[in-house]
Design an enzyme around this catalytic site. Structure first.
Site, PDB file in Angstrom:
ATOM      1  N   ASP A 223      -3.613 -37.516  56.241  1.00  0.00           N
ATOM      2  CA  ASP A 223      -3.336 -38.017  54.897  1.00  0.00           C
ATOM      3  C   ASP A 223      -4.638 -38.431  54.196  1.00  0.00           C
ATOM      4  O   ASP A 223      -5.508 -39.050  54.806  1.00  0.00           O
ATOM      5  CB  ASP A 223      -2.426 -39.245  55.056  1.00  0.00           C
ATOM      6  CG  ASP A 223      -1.837 -39.733  53.753  1.00  0.00           C
ATOM      7  OD1 ASP A 223      -1.091 -38.979  53.133  1.00  0.00           O
ATOM      8  OD2 ASP A 223      -2.117 -40.890  53.364  1.00  0.00           O
ATOM      9  N   GLU A 284      -5.181 -33.064  54.222  1.00  0.00           N
ATOM     10  CA  GLU A 284      -4.675 -33.242  52.861  1.00  0.00           C
ATOM     11  C   GLU A 284      -5.870 -33.696  52.024  1.00  0.00           C
ATOM     12  O   GLU A 284      -6.161 -34.884  51.918  1.00  0.00           O
ATOM     13  CB  GLU A 284      -3.560 -34.290  52.783  1.00  0.00           C
ATOM     14  CG  GLU A 284      -2.922 -34.303  51.394  1.00  0.00           C
ATOM     15  CD  GLU A 284      -2.601 -35.678  50.823  1.00  0.00           C
ATOM     16  OE1 GLU A 284      -1.840 -35.749  49.853  1.00  0.00           O
ATOM     17  OE2 GLU A 284      -3.131 -36.692  51.304  1.00  0.00           O
TER      18      GLU A 284
HETATM   19  C1  GLC Z   1      -0.776 -38.878  50.443  1.00  0.00           C
HETATM   20  C2  GLC Z   1       0.698 -38.754  50.736  1.00  0.00           C
HETATM   21  C3  GLC Z   1       1.440 -39.546  49.711  1.00  0.00           C
HETATM   22  C4  GLC Z   1       1.046 -40.991  49.852  1.00  0.00           C
HETATM   23  C5  GLC Z   1      -0.461 -41.157  49.710  1.00  0.00           C
HETATM   24  C6  GLC Z   1      -0.897 -42.496  50.210  1.00  0.00           C
HETATM   25  O1  GLC Z   1      -1.125 -38.288  49.261  1.00  0.00           O
HETATM   26  O2  GLC Z   1       1.060 -37.412  50.772  1.00  0.00           O
HETATM   27  O3  GLC Z   1       2.824 -39.399  49.824  1.00  0.00           O
HETATM   28  O4  GLC Z   1       1.678 -41.765  48.868  1.00  0.00           O
HETATM   29  O5  GLC Z   1      -1.158 -40.220  50.488  1.00  0.00           O
HETATM   30  O6  GLC Z   1      -0.794 -42.563  51.601  1.00  0.00           O
END
Ligand code: GLC
Length: 562
Positions: A223, A284
């Site tokens: 994440d 991500e």
């Molecule tokens: C990422 C996740 C999202 C979350 C954010 C904070 O973007 O995919 O859902 O709110 O991180 O952890």
């Protein structure tokens, strides 16, 4: 520590670099709270996942990515983790996790879990210890505490804004009731950012990785993988007015894509490499271009990175061709496979997004008072064609639960049901992401469409979803579910994931045409039908009649064997 699973991994090791499973896998994202609820409390859980594994085998996916199920106060649907090495009671127990993993592996399905390293929950024991400790202590040094500016520290240390809206700093009330230091949270105030220059933090996460690897997971989706390191001195930064909330379009942001972040993943690469079974890391990392995204998948870092430049490309043949070319080139240049993705739990579902009638920045969401609402039938038609394009591309693809049913974004959720922190932190100015998180309809005639036996559902499902329920689609050869099954089966039998793309010219400008092995894909993104070339149709996103390829339709043709 070794778990029984590690001793007897069910998957063969690959003998050849480039043939690892993650180079070509189709990975299905499960958002656990919205997938299937076995307990009847209205929130999906791990036994619910186990109960539906056969449905995923039937669909034809290779792996599952599970969004967070770890212990959490659920202020951001689990992306606020209080204990990285336990299951939240909402979702079950560690024993439920082990059963789910073993059952998935027994069916040949790999499992990757979400890892949230940028921030913890404010209920994490380290943050609680930091609150109890003095400024300058070892406990505070694990997070980003700073004194405020102004004569009495009454101003935040810099001008950064939270991704969810509002300031990225919150001021403490110290134990004696006085106002104290501020702490940084790029997201909600309940999600304090770790200081990744701190060795305690690095060591904590090495242990977390090993905990889940020892249990037998096949990898991690990481994440906010672009956010861990902040620029020295935490300089002020003012985003452009219409900035994408994850910074995907912005250059030189002092909290996204700082060079030091890559050392973290080089370290983790070594940890995974010490395990058998081709364990993988997927970033991500919201970056503006494929070239910048590819920095996360250099050979000694992560294995995959989500292709957000692809996800954010509109329904336009020239733009899609360009981003596909750039992706294949940029990822190949670092020896990594391309990945492809159209939907996830943070963006407007592509069955709606592809037919929005106005621009909508990522994360802002869409609701009853939004301008630019989607045109429903057009959205689904384009989504089916877009998926047919995506699943023919070489590399790995991610699909998000419910897209195989053609689920649209739910636009008319009542305000009282909304739970995304974005909604609260912007006082309702941005609807946020709840509309893509509505629980999956499994069965048209059951309470909550089979999501939970009691009929409870943490977000209400629209009545129009009865006709989208999985059981209805199962017996309909023209359903979106049937299309996904066909595409996944043909992708596998033609080995498209490990293939290579070659553009086919000679079509109008608004047509995308390419060959991958002996499959030719033609997608008509224009308004007018075109003649359908000869060939054996193995998949089509809409029924084909009269030798034409209608607007917003994609077809897979198989060339005759030489
Ligand atoms: C990422 C996740 C999202 C979350 C954010 C904070 O973007 O995919 O859902 O709110 O991180 O952890």
């Amino acid at each position: 520590m070794t778990s029984p699973d590690t001793a007897e991994r069910p998957f063969a090791l690959t003998s050849r670099p480039g043939a690892e499973w993650w180079c070509s896998a189709v990975i299905y994202q499960i958002y656990p709270r919205s997938f299937a609820d076995s307990s009847g409390d209205g929130i999906g859980d791990l036994p619910g996942v186990t109960a539906h594994l056969d449905d995923l085998v039937d669909l034809g996916v290779d792996a599952i990515w599970l969004s967070p199920f770890q212990r959490s106060p659920q202020k951001d649907a689990g992306y606020d983790v209080a204990d990285y090495c336990d299951v939240d009671p909402l979702f079950g127990t560690l024993a439920d996790f082990d059963v789910m993993l073993a059952e998935a592996h027994g069916r040949g399905i790999r499992i990757i879990v979400d890892l949230v390293p940028n921030h913890s929950s404010d209920q994490h024991e380290w943050f609680q210890a930091a609150l109890a400790a003095a400024p300058g202590s070892r406990e505070r040094a694990r997070y980003l505490f700073r004194d405020g500016k102004g004569t009495a520290g009454e101003l935040p240390p810099n001008n950064w804004e939270s991704v969810f809206g509002g300031p990225a700093w919150t001021r403490l009330v110290e134990a004696d009731g006085t106002l104290g230091q501020w702490y940084l949270h790029l997201f909600d105030a309940s999600q304090p950012d770790f200081d990744w220059s701190n060795e305690d933090v690095r060591e904590l996460f090495r242990g977390v990785l090993r905990f889940w690897l020892d249990r037998g997971v096949d990898g991690f989706r990481v994440d906010v993988a672009h956010g861990l390191i902040k620029a020295a001195g935490l300089p002020d930064y003012t985003p452009p007015v219409e900035a994408d909330s994850m910074g995907g379009d912005e250059p030189d942001v002092p909290y996204w894509g700082q060079p030091g972040v890559h050392d973290v993943y080089r370290d983790w690469h070594g940890i995974l490499a010490a395990y058998d079974g081709d364990r993988a890391l997927c970033a991500e990392a919201w970056r503006p271009t494929p070239d910048e995204t590819a920095l996360w998948v250099r050979s000694d870092e992560m294995h995959q990175a989500f292709n957000f430049p692809y996800l954010t490309t509109g329904w336009d043949a020239a733009e899609l061709r360009a981003v596909i070319d750039e992706s294949l080139r940029a990822f190949a240049a670092v020896g990594a496979p391309s990945t492809w993705v159209l939907s996830n739990h943070d963006v407007i579902r592509h069955a709606s997004r592809l037919a929005l009638t106005a621009e909508n920045p990522q994360g802002h969401g869409i609701g009853p008072d939004s301008v630019g609402k989607p045109i429903a039938d057009l959205g689904l038609r384009r989504a089916r064609a877009a998926t047919a394009v995506m699943l023919a591309l070489p590399g790995s693809a991610y699909i998000y639960q419910g897209e195989e049913l053609g689920l649209p974004e739910v636009v008319d959720l009542p305000d009282t049901a909304r739970q995304d922190p974005t909604w609260f932190r912007t006082a309702g100015e941005r609807y946020g992401r709840d509309g893509c998180r509505v629980p999956v309809p499994w069965s048209s005639s059951q309470p909550a469409y089979g999501f939970s036996a009691t009929g409870e559902s943490w977000l209400p499902q629209p009545s129009s979803w009865a006709r989208l329920a999985r059981d209805v689609q199962e017996s309909d050869p023209e359903s979106t579910l049937a299309l996904y099954r066909t595409l996944l089966a043909e992708r596998r039998s033609h080995a498209l994931g490990t293939g290579a793309l070659e553009w086919v010219d000679g079509f109008p400008d608004d047509v995308l045409a390419f060959r991958n092995g002996n499959v030719t894909v033609i997608a008509n993104l224009g308004d007018a039908s075109i003649p359908l070339p000869h060939g054996n149709v193995i998949a089509a996103s809409e029924p084909l009649v009269g030798g034409i390829l209608p607007a917003d339709t994609a077809v897979w043709l198989e060339a005759a064997q030489a």
